[in-house]
Design a protein around this motif. Structure first.
Motif, mmCIF file in Angstrom:
data_model
loop_
_atom_site.group_PDB
_atom_site.id
_atom_site.type_symbol
_atom_site.label_atom_id
_atom_site.label_comp_id
_atom_site.label_asym_id
_atom_site.label_seq_id
_atom_site.Cartn_x
_atom_site.Cartn_y
_atom_site.Cartn_z
ATOM 1 N N MET A 91 -76.581 104.465 38.013
ATOM 2 C CA MET A 91 -76.768 103.299 37.153
ATOM 3 C C MET A 91 -78.216 102.837 37.233
ATOM 4 S SD MET A 91 -74.672 99.779 37.365
ATOM 5 C CE MET A 91 -74.682 98.679 36.003
ATOM 6 N N ASP A 92 -78.800 102.497 36.086
ATOM 7 C CA ASP A 92 -80.187 102.050 36.035
ATOM 8 C C ASP A 92 -80.284 100.533 36.100
ATOM 9 O OD1 ASP A 92 -81.034 104.632 35.749
ATOM 10 O OD2 ASP A 92 -81.739 104.432 33.693
ATOM 11 N N LEU A 93 -81.323 100.068 36.767
ATOM 12 C CA LEU A 93 -81.732 98.672 36.724
ATOM 13 C C LEU A 93 -82.754 98.584 35.601
ATOM 14 C CD1 LEU A 93 -81.766 95.840 37.989
ATOM 15 C CD2 LEU A 93 -83.543 96.668 39.538
ATOM 16 N N ASP A 94 -82.480 97.793 34.570
ATOM 17 C CA ASP A 94 -83.321 97.715 33.378
ATOM 18 C C ASP A 94 -84.169 96.451 33.443
ATOM 19 O OD1 ASP A 94 -84.327 98.420 30.899
ATOM 20 O OD2 ASP A 94 -82.697 97.452 29.810
ATOM 21 N N VAL A 95 -85.491 96.610 33.547
ATOM 22 C CA VAL A 95 -86.381 95.468 33.724
ATOM 23 C C VAL A 95 -87.598 95.574 32.811
ATOM 24 C CG1 VAL A 95 -85.660 95.115 36.129
ATOM 25 C CG2 VAL A 95 -87.652 96.553 35.631
ATOM 26 N N VAL A 96 -88.313 94.454 32.704
ATOM 27 C CA VAL A 96 -89.596 94.400 32.012
ATOM 28 C C VAL A 96 -90.668 94.060 33.040
ATOM 29 C CG1 VAL A 96 -88.661 93.795 29.751
ATOM 30 C CG2 VAL A 96 -89.235 91.974 31.361
ATOM 31 N N ALA A 97 -91.891 94.531 32.807
ATOM 32 C CA ALA A 97 -92.971 94.282 33.761
ATOM 33 C C ALA A 97 -94.288 94.043 33.043
ATOM 34 C CB ALA A 97 -93.112 95.470 34.712
ATOM 35 N N TRP A 98 -95.101 93.181 33.644
ATOM 36 C CA TRP A 98 -96.436 92.876 33.141
ATOM 37 C C TRP A 98 -97.446 93.725 33.889
ATOM 38 C CZ3 TRP A 98 -99.937 88.360 34.786
ATOM 39 C CH2 TRP A 98 -101.014 88.218 33.915
ATOM 40 N N VAL A 99 -98.197 94.528 33.157
ATOM 41 C CA VAL A 99 -99.262 95.346 33.724
ATOM 42 C C VAL A 99 -100.575 94.619 33.453
ATOM 43 C CG1 VAL A 99 -100.455 97.569 33.629
ATOM 44 C CG2 VAL A 99 -97.960 97.475 33.386
ATOM 45 N N HIS A 100 -101.162 94.089 34.512
ATOM 46 C CA HIS A 100 -102.423 93.361 34.391
ATOM 47 C C HIS A 100 -103.431 93.963 35.357
ATOM 48 C CE1 HIS A 100 -105.283 90.200 33.763
ATOM 49 N NE2 HIS A 100 -105.300 89.942 35.047
ATOM 50 N N VAL A 101 -104.588 94.351 34.818
ATOM 51 C CA VAL A 101 -105.631 94.982 35.613
ATOM 52 C C VAL A 101 -106.883 94.117 35.564
ATOM 53 C CG1 VAL A 101 -107.120 97.010 35.820
ATOM 54 C CG2 VAL A 101 -104.711 97.288 35.201
ATOM 55 N N SER A 102 -107.496 93.926 36.723
ATOM 56 C CA SER A 102 -108.759 93.212 36.815
ATOM 57 C C SER A 102 -109.644 93.934 37.823
ATOM 58 C CB SER A 102 -108.520 91.766 37.262
ATOM 59 O OG SER A 102 -109.743 91.072 37.389
ATOM 60 N N ARG A 103 -110.874 94.201 37.436
ATOM 61 C CA ARG A 103 -111.833 94.877 38.309
ATOM 62 C C ARG A 103 -111.271 96.174 38.884
ATOM 63 N NH1 ARG A 103 -113.765 89.342 41.098
ATOM 64 N NH2 ARG A 103 -114.953 88.586 39.335
ATOM 65 N N ASP A 104 -110.611 96.937 38.023
ATOM 66 C CA ASP A 104 -110.055 98.243 38.378
ATOM 67 C C ASP A 104 -108.976 98.153 39.461
ATOM 68 O OD1 ASP A 104 -110.156 100.895 37.437
ATOM 69 O OD2 ASP A 104 -111.159 101.548 39.271
ATOM 70 N N ARG A 105 -108.245 97.037 39.462
ATOM 71 C CA ARG A 105 -107.150 96.851 40.412
ATOM 72 C C ARG A 105 -105.949 96.279 39.660
ATOM 73 N NH1 ARG A 105 -108.902 97.221 45.594
ATOM 74 N NH2 ARG A 105 -107.587 95.652 46.531
ATOM 75 N N LEU A 106 -104.753 96.713 40.045
ATOM 76 C CA LEU A 106 -103.498 96.323 39.401
ATOM 77 C C LEU A 106 -102.898 95.114 40.103
ATOM 78 C CD1 LEU A 106 -101.199 97.156 37.365
ATOM 79 C CD2 LEU A 106 -100.228 98.453 39.276
ATOM 80 N N LEU A 107 -102.502 94.117 39.324
ATOM 81 C CA LEU A 107 -101.837 92.939 39.881
ATOM 82 C C LEU A 107 -100.435 93.304 40.343
ATOM 83 C CD1 LEU A 107 -101.719 89.845 40.359
ATOM 84 C CD2 LEU A 107 -100.809 89.662 38.028
ATOM 85 N N ALA A 108 -100.085 92.905 41.554
ATOM 86 C CA ALA A 108 -98.743 93.142 42.102
ATOM 87 C C ALA A 108 -98.298 91.897 42.851
ATOM 88 C CB ALA A 108 -98.759 94.354 43.028
ATOM 89 N N VAL A 109 -96.983 91.769 43.007
ATOM 90 C CA VAL A 109 -96.405 90.606 43.688
ATOM 91 C C VAL A 109 -95.427 91.067 44.769
ATOM 92 C CG1 VAL A 109 -96.636 89.097 41.659
ATOM 93 C CG2 VAL A 109 -94.527 90.389 41.989
#
Length: 132
Positions: free
Chosen positions: A1-19
């Protein structure tokens, strides 16, 4: 079974935002599950508002792609299907809701990311948002 999600891809200064969600060992992308009846934009803008206290810009909302990866720390799900989007934002970023921390991750730090976030980092690189 898949978990279906949406995600925001935000990059600043060649780095990916993560939480990092409370109680989790790895970093994820901002976003989450849709509420009943929500479209991608509504779900993502709500999740980012709840997690980072930001307002996404609807005029700059663009789909980057859909990735599938092993579900991390989600015992009821074998895979994650994550629809990834970019968008500009307004506001001052701060960890909110169930988020304990946000940080920008470079390619050399990919081991800090959950499998789906690693795949999103690769997707961002493929689209030229991050340097190879």
């Amino acid at each position: 079974m898949d978990l279906d999600v949406v995600a925001w891809v935000h990059v600043s200064r060649d780095r990916l935002l993560a939480v990092r969600s409370r109680g989790r060992d790895l970093l994820y992308l901002p976003g989450g599950k849709r509420e009943p009846g929500e479209d991608d934009w509504s779900a993502l803008s709500r999740e980012v508002r709840e997690e980072l206290a930001l307002e996404l810009d609807p005029g700059s909302f663009r789909e980057l792609g859909v990735i599938r990866a092993a579900a991390h720390d989600q015992p009821a799900f074998a895979q994650v299907r994550m629809a990834c989007f970019t968008a500009g934002y307004a506001g001052d970023m701060s960890a909110a809701g169930e988020i304990d921390e946000y940080r920008y991750v470079g390619r050399a730090e990919r081991s800090l990311l959950a499998p789906a976030a690693q795949a999103a980092l690769d997707l961002a690189t493929t689209h030229g948002l991050l340097s190879p």
